[in-house]
Design a protein around this motif. Structure first.
Motif, short mmCIF file in Angstrom:
data_model
loop_
_atom_site.label_atom_id
_atom_site.label_comp_id
_atom_site.label_asym_id
_atom_site.label_seq_id
_atom_site.Cartn_x
_atom_site.Cartn_y
_atom_site.Cartn_z
N ARG A 175 -11.98 -27.66 -5.92
CA ARG A 175 -11.15 -27.42 -6.93
C ARG A 175 -11.36 -26.93 -8.10
O ARG A 175 -12.41 -27.32 -8.79
CB ARG A 175 -10.19 -28.92 -7.17
N LEU A 176 -10.95 -25.93 -8.67
CA LEU A 176 -11.30 -25.02 -9.83
C LEU A 176 -10.83 -25.95 -11.01
O LEU A 176 -9.79 -26.57 -10.76
CB LEU A 176 -10.84 -23.71 -9.82
N PRO A 177 -11.70 -26.01 -12.05
CA PRO A 177 -11.09 -26.61 -13.19
C PRO A 177 -10.08 -25.86 -13.72
O PRO A 177 -9.84 -24.73 -13.76
CB PRO A 177 -12.41 -26.49 -14.14
N ILE A 221 -13.33 -13.51 -9.14
CA ILE A 221 -12.18 -13.91 -8.48
C ILE A 221 -11.71 -15.34 -8.76
O ILE A 221 -10.40 -15.58 -9.07
CB ILE A 221 -12.30 -13.98 -7.03
N LYS A 222 -12.65 -16.07 -9.10
CA LYS A 222 -12.25 -17.61 -9.49
C LYS A 222 -11.69 -17.60 -10.75
O LYS A 222 -10.82 -18.44 -11.42
CB LYS A 222 -13.69 -18.38 -9.56
N LYS A 223 -12.26 -16.70 -11.82
CA LYS A 223 -11.79 -16.75 -13.11
C LYS A 223 -10.11 -16.14 -12.92
O LYS A 223 -9.37 -16.70 -13.77
CB LYS A 223 -12.50 -15.70 -14.14
N GLU A 224 -9.94 -15.18 -12.17
CA GLU A 224 -8.61 -14.79 -12.15
C GLU A 224 -7.65 -15.88 -11.64
O GLU A 224 -6.70 -16.19 -12.08
CB GLU A 224 -8.67 -13.66 -11.24
N LEU A 225 -8.10 -16.78 -10.63
CA LEU A 225 -7.48 -17.70 -10.02
C LEU A 225 -7.26 -18.76 -10.99
O LEU A 225 -6.17 -19.36 -11.00
CB LEU A 225 -8.01 -18.23 -8.79
N ARG A 226 -8.05 -19.07 -11.91
CA ARG A 226 -7.89 -19.99 -12.84
C ARG A 226 -6.83 -19.66 -13.77
O ARG A 226 -6.01 -20.51 -14.29
CB ARG A 226 -9.32 -20.24 -13.71
N ASP A 227 -6.96 -18.52 -14.23
CA ASP A 227 -5.85 -17.76 -15.17
C ASP A 227 -4.47 -18.26 -14.68
O ASP A 227 -3.52 -18.27 -15.48
CB ASP A 227 -6.28 -16.28 -15.59
#
Lengths: 210, 153
Positions: A40-42, B131-137
């Motif tokens: 799970r991403l933060p 990609i993870k940064k975009e998904l977090r956004d």
């Protein structure tokens, strides 16, 4: 007038038709089930919120550099040693942890189920122990997954041990059983899984070094 | 005695009346056990192996992002490429892709949607982190790193 018998339908080509359909389905479909490591991403934090202060002894730092070399707590380590080190760290249980909401705790208690050495220089409690995986931009994805897998294996080992002791069944089996009776889910089993998860929560951060 | 002398020449033909049944049985087996192939993968996809894996059962709730070197390097250039649906895209398009995936799912199920990152072993973690940064956004926090299922040591 004599009734004429209806002629028999020739079913000789039935097999051909069925074969055609079969081959069509063989070509257009796949059988593989997607599987992978779930994380799970933060959540995104507002820009002016200060990150909470975390004691260094509660952080298990794994650094993977651009040459795919692994440093665990500052020491060069091979991938297959990570699991052992992580278990030692998570299971240390030197002091009181954060209160576990599931058990209705308002104050943190000591980890009575830990079997670690209670080293004051290592983690306080499984729910305070943080695994920090730091990677370089050009680290190979494969190495990253290998590290993630080892950390996951460490948690699975601890959860299995605890579940076996408490309920006589490993955690992996419990999860498997829960997946298999989706039709009539057992609330008892679900609660047990939740409990084990709360006692050894997975706290993993995946940061990129700057 | 002529009746007994009627010996046929050669073997009698094999009865193939049940052949369609057998083939249909196979056909139904494949229809039930497999799923439709939805996209053609345009990037190299040699997945890493792991043992601590979870299977994703609900295909409906999974959006897949492929990462890897392009198979047609002459057209797309070298380096890691991101594939969304059927074409090579950029990181910036990830958000729209996820929004589109969300559109087809009921509101109460959107929170259990997962993003499956199918990345090549050799691709760099930087691309994945972008990609993870975009998904977090956009608050798509459930992520699964696709792997092959390895055997326990």
């Amino acid at each position: 007038m004599a009734r004429r018998e209806t002629p028999e339908i020739n079913a000789g080509s039935m097999a051909d038709i069925a074969f055609l359909l079969l081959i069509f389905f063989l070509v257009t479909t796949t059988m593989d089930v997607d599987a992978g490591i779930s994380r799970r991403l933060p959540e995104k934090t507002p820009p002016n919120v200060k990150p909470p202060i975390i004691k260094e002894r509660n952080v298990f730092q794994v650094i993977v550099n651009r040459n795919n070399e692994i440093l665990v707590e500052g020491e060069y380590t091979k991938v297959d040693k990570i699991k052992e080190l992580a278990i030692k760290f998570i299971d240390n249980g030197a002091k009181k942890g954060n209160p576990i909401k599931l058990f209705g705790e308002t104050e943190g208690t000591e980890c009575t189920w830990c079997e670690g050495k209670k080293d004051p220089l290592s983690s306080d409690h499984p729910n305070k122990a943080i695994i920090a995986i730091k990677t370089d931009r050009s680290t190979d994805y494969g190495t990253f997954i290998a590290v993630q897998n080892e950390i996951g294996a460490a948690y699975t080992f601890l959860r299995n041990r605890l579940a076996k002791k408490k309920y006589g069944q490993t955690y992996t089996d419990m999860v498997k059983e829960d997946l298999n009776n989706k039709a009539n889910p057992s609330q008892k089993l679900k609660n047990r899984i939740k409990e084990i998860k709360a006692m050894y929560p997975e706290i993993i951060t995946e940061a990129e070094s700057k | 005695m002529a009746k007994f002398n009627k010996k046929k020449k050669g073997l009698p033909p094999i009865n193939t009346a049940s052949l369609p049944d057998i083939v249909f049985m196979l056909l139904f087996f494949f229809m039930v056990a497999t799923t439709m192939r939805e996209t053609t993968v345009l990037v190299g996809n040699d997945l890493p192996t792991a043992t601590e894996v979870k299977k994703l059962s609900e295909k409906r709730l999974v959006s897949t992002i492929y990462v890897g070197p392009s198979k047609d390097a002459k057209k797309d250039g070298g380096g890691d490429k991101i594939q969304l649906n059927d074409k090579i895209s950029t990181v910036k398009e990830v958000k729209n892709f996820i929004y589109k995936q969300r559109d087809g799912v009921a509101l109460d199920e959107q929170s259990s949607m997962t993003t499956l990152i199918k990345a090549d072993m050799k691709s760099s973690i930087g691309t994945i982190n972008d990609i993870k940064k975009e998904l977090r956004d956009i608050n798509a926090l459930k992520v699964t790193y696709a792997t092959k299922i390895g055997s326990e040591k």
